[in-house]
Every structure is written in structure tokens, then in C-alpha cells.
Design a protein around this motif. Sequence first.
Motif, PDB file in Angstrom:
ATOM      1  N   ALA A 118      -6.312  -2.411 -19.338  1.00  0.00           N
ATOM      2  CA  ALA A 118      -5.007  -2.070 -18.769  1.00  0.00           C
ATOM      3  C   ALA A 118      -5.124  -0.861 -17.843  1.00  0.00           C
ATOM      4  O   ALA A 118      -4.580  -0.868 -16.721  1.00  0.00           O
ATOM      5  N   VAL A 119      -5.818   0.192 -18.282  1.00  0.00           N
ATOM      6  CA  VAL A 119      -5.990   1.381 -17.444  1.00  0.00           C
ATOM      7  C   VAL A 119      -6.788   1.053 -16.193  1.00  0.00           C
ATOM      8  O   VAL A 119      -6.453   1.501 -15.089  1.00  0.00           O
ATOM      9  N   HIS A 120      -7.831   0.269 -16.350  1.00  0.00           N
ATOM     10  CA  HIS A 120      -8.673  -0.112 -15.213  1.00  0.00           C
ATOM     11  C   HIS A 120      -7.851  -0.826 -14.146  1.00  0.00           C
ATOM     12  O   HIS A 120      -7.911  -0.493 -12.965  1.00  0.00           O
ATOM     13  N   ARG A 121      -7.059  -1.811 -14.567  1.00  0.00           N
ATOM     14  CA  ARG A 121      -6.276  -2.573 -13.595  1.00  0.00           C
ATOM     15  C   ARG A 121      -5.205  -1.702 -12.935  1.00  0.00           C
ATOM     16  O   ARG A 121      -5.018  -1.757 -11.707  1.00  0.00           O
ATOM     17  N   ALA A 122      -4.495  -0.904 -13.735  1.00  0.00           N
ATOM     18  CA  ALA A 122      -3.448  -0.061 -13.165  1.00  0.00           C
ATOM     19  C   ALA A 122      -4.036   0.972 -12.202  1.00  0.00           C
ATOM     20  O   ALA A 122      -3.450   1.268 -11.155  1.00  0.00           O
ATOM     21  N   THR A 123      -5.201   1.530 -12.546  1.00  0.00           N
ATOM     22  CA  THR A 123      -5.834   2.517 -11.671  1.00  0.00           C
ATOM     23  C   THR A 123      -6.298   1.880 -10.373  1.00  0.00           C
ATOM     24  O   THR A 123      -6.118   2.453  -9.287  1.00  0.00           O
ATOM     25  N   ARG A 124      -6.900   0.715 -10.465  1.00  0.00           N
ATOM     26  CA  ARG A 124      -7.335   0.010  -9.249  1.00  0.00           C
ATOM     27  C   ARG A 124      -6.148  -0.256  -8.332  1.00  0.00           C
ATOM     28  O   ARG A 124      -6.216  -0.035  -7.116  1.00  0.00           O
ATOM     29  N   GLU A 125      -5.056  -0.740  -8.906  1.00  0.00           N
ATOM     30  CA  GLU A 125      -3.879  -1.063  -8.098  1.00  0.00           C
ATOM     31  C   GLU A 125      -3.264   0.191  -7.491  1.00  0.00           C
ATOM     32  O   GLU A 125      -2.760   0.173  -6.372  1.00  0.00           O
ATOM     33  N   ALA A 126      -3.310   1.301  -8.251  1.00  0.00           N
ATOM     34  CA  ALA A 126      -2.718   2.551  -7.762  1.00  0.00           C
ATOM     35  C   ALA A 126      -3.550   3.181  -6.654  1.00  0.00           C
ATOM     36  O   ALA A 126      -3.006   3.848  -5.768  1.00  0.00           O
ATOM     37  N   CYS A 127      -4.872   2.977  -6.699  1.00  0.00           N
ATOM     38  CA  CYS A 127      -5.769   3.672  -5.766  1.00  0.00           C
ATOM     39  C   CYS A 127      -6.225   2.822  -4.585  1.00  0.00           C
ATOM     40  O   CYS A 127      -6.652   3.369  -3.561  1.00  0.00           O
ATOM     41  N   ALA A 128      -6.164   1.504  -4.703  1.00  0.00           N
ATOM     42  CA  ALA A 128      -6.712   0.635  -3.663  1.00  0.00           C
ATOM     43  C   ALA A 128      -6.068   0.885  -2.308  1.00  0.00           C
ATOM     44  O   ALA A 128      -6.753   1.020  -1.284  1.00  0.00           O
ATOM     45  N   GLY A 129      -4.745   0.949  -2.278  1.00  0.00           N
ATOM     46  CA  GLY A 129      -4.060   1.173  -1.014  1.00  0.00           C
ATOM     47  C   GLY A 129      -4.337   2.537  -0.422  1.00  0.00           C
ATOM     48  O   GLY A 129      -4.416   2.693   0.803  1.00  0.00           O
ATOM     49  N   LEU A 130      -4.506   3.537  -1.279  1.00  0.00           N
ATOM     50  CA  LEU A 130      -4.793   4.892  -0.800  1.00  0.00           C
ATOM     51  C   LEU A 130      -6.148   4.936  -0.102  1.00  0.00           C
ATOM     52  O   LEU A 130      -6.300   5.552   0.958  1.00  0.00           O
ATOM     53  N   LEU A 131      -7.145   4.262  -0.675  1.00  0.00           N
ATOM     54  CA  LEU A 131      -8.475   4.241  -0.073  1.00  0.00           C
ATOM     55  C   LEU A 131      -8.475   3.432   1.215  1.00  0.00           C
ATOM     56  O   LEU A 131      -9.127   3.801   2.195  1.00  0.00           O
ATOM     57  N   ALA A 132      -7.724   2.335   1.219  1.00  0.00           N
ATOM     58  CA  ALA A 132      -7.633   1.525   2.436  1.00  0.00           C
ATOM     59  C   ALA A 132      -7.012   2.337   3.563  1.00  0.00           C
ATOM     60  O   ALA A 132      -7.439   2.265   4.725  1.00  0.00           O
ATOM     61  N   ALA A 133      -5.985   3.136   3.236  1.00  0.00           N
ATOM     62  CA  ALA A 133      -5.342   3.968   4.259  1.00  0.00           C
ATOM     63  C   ALA A 133      -6.304   5.027   4.790  1.00  0.00           C
ATOM     64  O   ALA A 133      -6.298   5.338   5.980  1.00  0.00           O
ATOM     65  N   GLU A 134      -7.126   5.586   3.923  1.00  0.00           N
ATOM     66  CA  GLU A 134      -8.114   6.570   4.352  1.00  0.00           C
ATOM     67  C   GLU A 134      -9.080   5.986   5.378  1.00  0.00           C
ATOM     68  O   GLU A 134      -9.466   6.623   6.345  1.00  0.00           O
ATOM     69  N   ARG A 135      -9.469   4.729   5.149  1.00  0.00           N
ATOM     70  CA  ARG A 135     -10.483   4.102   5.981  1.00  0.00           C
ATOM     71  C   ARG A 135      -9.951   3.631   7.313  1.00  0.00           C
ATOM     72  O   ARG A 135     -10.710   3.393   8.252  1.00  0.00           O
ATOM     73  N   THR A 136      -8.624   3.511   7.405  1.00  0.00           N
ATOM     74  CA  THR A 136      -8.039   3.042   8.665  1.00  0.00           C
ATOM     75  C   THR A 136      -7.256   4.122   9.409  1.00  0.00           C
ATOM     76  O   THR A 136      -6.761   3.869  10.493  1.00  0.00           O
ATOM     77  N   GLY A 137      -7.162   5.316   8.802  1.00  0.00           N
ATOM     78  CA  GLY A 137      -6.412   6.389   9.442  1.00  0.00           C
ATOM     79  C   GLY A 137      -6.935   7.736   9.049  1.00  0.00           C
ATOM     80  O   GLY A 137      -8.010   7.843   8.463  1.00  0.00           O
ATOM     81  N   PRO A 138      -6.171   8.798   9.346  1.00  0.00           N
ATOM     82  CA  PRO A 138      -6.574  10.151   8.976  1.00  0.00           C
ATOM     83  C   PRO A 138      -6.765  10.278   7.475  1.00  0.00           C
ATOM     84  O   PRO A 138      -6.046   9.643   6.698  1.00  0.00           O
TER      85      PRO A 138
ATOM     86  N   ARG B 194       1.905   2.263 -11.023  1.00  0.00           N
ATOM     87  CA  ARG B 194       1.418   0.917 -11.295  1.00  0.00           C
ATOM     88  C   ARG B 194       1.353   0.708 -12.801  1.00  0.00           C
ATOM     89  O   ARG B 194       0.893   1.578 -13.540  1.00  0.00           O
ATOM     90  N   HIS B 195       1.819  -0.445 -13.240  1.00  0.00           N
ATOM     91  CA  HIS B 195       1.852  -0.778 -14.660  1.00  0.00           C
ATOM     92  C   HIS B 195       0.976  -1.992 -14.920  1.00  0.00           C
ATOM     93  O   HIS B 195       0.965  -2.945 -14.136  1.00  0.00           O
ATOM     94  N   ALA B 196       0.199  -1.938 -16.010  1.00  0.00           N
ATOM     95  CA  ALA B 196      -0.614  -3.074 -16.412  1.00  0.00           C
ATOM     96  C   ALA B 196      -0.556  -3.202 -17.920  1.00  0.00           C
ATOM     97  O   ALA B 196      -0.384  -2.211 -18.642  1.00  0.00           O
ATOM     98  N   VAL B 197      -0.694  -4.431 -18.400  1.00  0.00           N
ATOM     99  CA  VAL B 197      -0.667  -4.675 -19.841  1.00  0.00           C
ATOM    100  C   VAL B 197      -1.778  -5.645 -20.199  1.00  0.00           C
ATOM    101  O   VAL B 197      -2.083  -6.567 -19.431  1.00  0.00           O
ATOM    102  N   ASP B 198      -2.401  -5.408 -21.339  1.00  0.00           N
ATOM    103  CA  ASP B 198      -3.460  -6.298 -21.821  1.00  0.00           C
ATOM    104  C   ASP B 198      -3.355  -6.412 -23.331  1.00  0.00           C
ATOM    105  O   ASP B 198      -3.605  -5.441 -24.060  1.00  0.00           O
ATOM    106  N   GLY B 199      -2.918  -7.570 -23.809  1.00  0.00           N
ATOM    107  CA  GLY B 199      -2.845  -7.810 -25.245  1.00  0.00           C
ATOM    108  C   GLY B 199      -2.009  -6.823 -26.022  1.00  0.00           C
ATOM    109  O   GLY B 199      -2.313  -6.535 -27.181  1.00  0.00           O
ATOM    110  N   GLY B 200      -0.974  -6.281 -25.423  1.00  0.00           N
ATOM    111  CA  GLY B 200      -0.108  -5.320 -26.090  1.00  0.00           C
ATOM    112  C   GLY B 200      -0.391  -3.878 -25.740  1.00  0.00           C
ATOM    113  O   GLY B 200       0.385  -2.987 -26.094  1.00  0.00           O
ATOM    114  N   ALA B 201      -1.494  -3.611 -25.060  1.00  0.00           N
ATOM    115  CA  ALA B 201      -1.797  -2.259 -24.580  1.00  0.00           C
ATOM    116  C   ALA B 201      -1.205  -2.095 -23.188  1.00  0.00           C
ATOM    117  O   ALA B 201      -1.505  -2.882 -22.291  1.00  0.00           O
TER     118      ALA B 201
END
Length: 241
Positions: free
Chosen positions: A219-239, A100-107
Motif C-alpha cells: 500500500a505504501v509503495h503504490r501510494a508513494t509511486r503515485e504521489a511522486c511519479a508526476g513530480l519527477l516527470a515535471a522535473e524532467r520536462t521543466g525547471p 494519494r491513497h492505496a489499500v492492500d488487503g485491509g492495509a
Amino acid sequence: MLPRTLPARPSLADAVLLSHTERGREWPLLVWAPGPGVRMVSSAVLGGGIGAREWVVNAQVPPGYDRLDPVAHLRELASGAGLSGPGVGLMTAASVADRRHAVDGGAHAVVTAGIGVRGWAAAPGAGGVAVPRPGTINIVVSLPVPLTDAALVNAVATATEAKTQALVELGADASGTPTDAVCVAAPWPVGAAGDAGGGAFAEPFAGPRSLWGARLARAVHRATREACAGLLAAERTGPAA
């Protein structure tokens, strides 16, 4: 005044996804090559510390990776990708293709994540040497302004804080994983001859309330959220992962 921004060169957003072979199967290899004139600070197994670096590779390896020569292995992978000179090598068993890629003001921030093995940094019990596995969050950050040595170290702390904030907000109940790694890149400071750690035009701060630290954090916060959100959702709905 001397320029304080990177000259025209490949952006972190343009990192290339290649592949390598391990255990008879192809695995993704993410490559970013900004070229000379860049300093990086990293906790990576290859090219860690602070110094001139010309490229970054983030290699996905099989779960249970057990090679005892990760530095040599990463050098082989970099050479195979046509890279030479000093660089940074990261490893993970998490999906590199799902970066996941995120940018904020050049960062810019690129995050690859697996959170199957996670916890709090100050957990009780003895530590140990961990091998790359699906519980790894790798963060690569690029800033367009030079940083002093102190600011580079500060940037690593800021990126780590932003990662942890994203995990807590997602309900991961963790500060990270045992094998997380980070790399921050910035232009080489312009200053007195031989002054590798400072320079009249190097930013002295990269904490979360400084201009560039705040941009890095978002930028790190947004990219990390996007990278991890689906993984946590999968945990909660499956093994569990």
C-alpha cells in the motif's frame, strides 16, 4: 475469540480535506479522526512515539515556514478542526490536496509528497535541524489488526523501506527527504489489564514478509509511486522543483 479488527469507524480513505490560514492565505489541512481505541506510532513533531491517539492532521504550510512553535501551531490547527484529546500532527510544504491513497488487503496508506529536496540517508557531512519544505514525504498508515510495540516499530521500518523502493524504481536517486515523517495506526491490543505493549491478540511482526507487513508495504509503495511519479516527470520536462 475476541475480535481482532477495528469496529466500524471512519476509514483512512475518508480523511477530510479542510483548510487553515497562514500568512494571509488558505492552506490545505488533511484530517483523519478514527476516534478512541487506536494506538499509533509516529515520528511526527506532535504526538510522536507510541501511544493512544484519536486523530491525525497533516498540515500544508508555506515554503520557508519559520515558526518556532510547530507543536503549539499544530494543536491550534487540530482544535480549530474540532479535534480534542491526543493526536498526531504532521507538517509539510508539499501539496496536501494531491494526496494519494492505496489499500492492500485491509492495509491503507495515504501519502503526501514533495521531492524537491531529497537525497540518501547516509550522505556525508554534518546534519542539522531542517524546517518543513517541499521536499517532504508524509506517510500515514492504518491497519485493522492490533500490533505489539515491536511490531509497530517494525511497521515504521517497513513503510520506510517501501517508500525508498518506490523512489528508486522511479529513478529519484534518493532514499527520501530530510523531513519525511511516518505514522502507523492500529487497534489497541487486547490482553492482560495494563498490558499496553502486547496482548494475546496482537500481531508480533510487521516486517515486509509478514502478512500485515507485506500488505502495508504494498500500500505504501503504490501510494508513494503515485504521489511522486508526476513530480519527477515535471522535473524532467521543466525547471527543477
